[in-house]
Write a protein that holds these residues in place. Structure first.
Motif, PDB file in Angstrom:
ATOM      1  N   PHE A   5      62.489  58.179  74.527  1.00 16.78           N
ATOM      2  CA  PHE A   5      61.245  57.357  74.381  1.00 16.78           C
ATOM      3  C   PHE A   5      61.246  55.909  74.944  1.00 16.78           C
ATOM      4  O   PHE A   5      62.435  55.557  75.360  1.00 16.78           O
ATOM      5  N   LYS A   6      60.177  55.430  75.276  1.00 17.62           N
ATOM      6  CA  LYS A   6      60.158  54.228  75.919  1.00 17.62           C
ATOM      7  C   LYS A   6      58.975  53.193  75.022  1.00 17.62           C
ATOM      8  O   LYS A   6      58.170  53.576  74.522  1.00 17.62           O
ATOM      9  N   LYS A   7      59.152  51.840  75.143  1.00 17.08           N
ATOM     10  CA  LYS A   7      58.251  50.975  74.238  1.00 17.08           C
ATOM     11  C   LYS A   7      57.897  50.102  75.433  1.00 17.08           C
ATOM     12  O   LYS A   7      58.289  49.570  76.325  1.00 17.08           O
ATOM     13  N   LYS A   8      56.252  50.042  75.217  1.00 20.13           N
ATOM     14  CA  LYS A   8      55.531  48.975  75.942  1.00 20.13           C
ATOM     15  C   LYS A   8      55.282  47.652  74.997  1.00 20.13           C
ATOM     16  O   LYS A   8      54.473  47.764  74.146  1.00 20.13           O
ATOM     17  N   LYS A   9      55.456  46.641  75.560  1.00 18.89           N
ATOM     18  CA  LYS A   9      55.329  45.309  74.724  1.00 18.89           C
ATOM     19  C   LYS A   9      55.753  45.569  73.335  1.00 18.89           C
ATOM     20  O   LYS A   9      57.170  46.131  73.221  1.00 18.89           O
ATOM     21  N   LYS A  10      55.205  45.319  72.223  1.00 17.71           N
ATOM     22  CA  LYS A  10      55.771  45.660  70.924  1.00 17.71           C
ATOM     23  C   LYS A  10      54.959  46.642  69.968  1.00 17.71           C
ATOM     24  O   LYS A  10      55.300  46.754  68.897  1.00 17.71           O
ATOM     25  N   ASN A  11      53.681  47.187  70.703  1.00 16.17           N
ATOM     26  CA  ASN A  11      52.829  47.815  69.896  1.00 16.17           C
ATOM     27  C   ASN A  11      52.670  49.440  70.393  1.00 16.17           C
ATOM     28  O   ASN A  11      51.701  50.164  69.741  1.00 16.17           O
ATOM     29  N   ASP A  17      58.697  59.758  79.949  1.00 20.55           N
ATOM     30  CA  ASP A  17      57.947  59.996  80.911  1.00 20.55           C
ATOM     31  C   ASP A  17      56.561  59.669  81.226  1.00 20.55           C
ATOM     32  O   ASP A  17      55.400  59.471  81.933  1.00 20.55           O
ATOM     33  N   GLY A  18      56.023  58.767  79.831  1.00 19.05           N
ATOM     34  CA  GLY A  18      55.031  58.159  79.591  1.00 19.05           C
ATOM     35  C   GLY A  18      53.713  59.021  79.414  1.00 19.05           C
ATOM     36  O   GLY A  18      52.621  58.574  79.311  1.00 19.05           O
ATOM     37  N   LYS A  19      54.016  60.447  79.239  1.00 19.29           N
ATOM     38  CA  LYS A  19      52.774  61.590  78.947  1.00 19.29           C
ATOM     39  C   LYS A  19      52.451  61.550  77.693  1.00 19.29           C
ATOM     40  O   LYS A  19      51.367  62.117  77.292  1.00 19.29           O
ATOM     41  N   LEU A  20      53.283  61.414  76.486  1.00 23.03           N
ATOM     42  CA  LEU A  20      52.916  61.298  75.227  1.00 23.03           C
ATOM     43  C   LEU A  20      53.069  60.008  74.542  1.00 23.03           C
ATOM     44  O   LEU A  20      53.981  59.361  74.770  1.00 23.03           O
ATOM     45  N   LEU A  21      51.793  59.760  73.798  1.00 16.32           N
ATOM     46  CA  LEU A  21      51.786  58.661  72.916  1.00 16.32           C
ATOM     47  C   LEU A  21      52.307  58.887  71.357  1.00 16.32           C
ATOM     48  O   LEU A  21      51.736  59.804  70.889  1.00 16.32           O
TER      49      LEU A  21
END
Length: 226
Positions: A5-11, A17-21
């Protein structure tokens, strides 16, 4: 340093791979970043704080074929690359707009149709008077899920009816015209308000009555029994 998993900002939480939210904590009108192809069930649950969602061109509809994946929304935009659509995923949404460039689906007023207009996928649940377009030949699964309409007449060109089309709806009376060929065995399951189904065919011409309706054969009125 998580590998999955990876986090963008705090929300926002995405797959690596950024393909699934996986989780979104935004509020108001939200634009989901390009690269997202699918949304995991529960990712958008935030007690109604999201008002509208614009999905990126990369979104294909993957993983949205799950009950209620989208929360209560005033507006949802579906981009040109959406390939999958099941009404049960979108029943809380008040308005859906499909990109004119989408080759699979189109939005017409408060309906979602196949691009050629032959299949009905979704009707806005707030709509109390429904006029299914005359081009429609097939009603897809869950199409009228939670509909507030009380009477529904299907157009004469309808040949096929899918599963759970009136699940949890307010529809009391349904009229099916003479070109009908196939009715799914669960077509009227959980249609607890549905007490009258009028079919403009003889009883032996369509098999499988009462197709899951809680009231059984008592609710079905055939042409040859009138």
């Amino acid at each position: 340093n998580n590998k999955y998993f990876k986090k963008k900002k705090k929300n926002k939480l995405y797959s690596i791979d950024g393909k699934l939210l996986y989780k979104l904590f935004d509020t108001g009108n939200v634009t989901i970043k390009d690269g997202v192809e699918g949304i995991v069930r529960g990712a958008l649950t935030n007690s109604g704080a999201i008002k509208g969602i614009t999905l990126p061109e990369s979104f294909t509809g993957y993983s949205t074929n799950t009950w209620g994946i989208f929360p209560t929304l005033d507006y949802l935009y579906l981009p040109k690359n959406v390939k999958h659509f099941t009404a049960a995923s979108y029943f809380r949404v008040k308005k859906i707009e499909v990109s004119n460039e989408n080759p699979n689906f189109k939005s017409v007023d408060e309906y979602i149709l196949s691009k050629d207009g032959s299949a009905l996928y979704w009707v806005a649940k707030e709509k109390t008077e429904i006029e299914v377009p005359s081009t429609v030949k097939e009603i897809k699964d869950w199409a009228f899920y939670y509909s507030k309409a009380q009477k529904l007449t299907l157009p004469k060109n309808i040949e096929k009816i899918g599963a759970y089309i009136l699940n949890s709806s307010s529809v009391k009376e349904l009229e099916i015209q003479s070109k009908i060929k196939t009715i799914n065995s669960h077509a009227f399951s959980s249609a607890r308000s549905l007490t009258k189904i009028t079919i403009d065919k003889n009883e032996n011409e369509v098999t499988g009555s009462p197709w899951g309706n809680p009231y059984g054969d008592r609710a079905v009125f055939w042409k040859d029994s009138e």
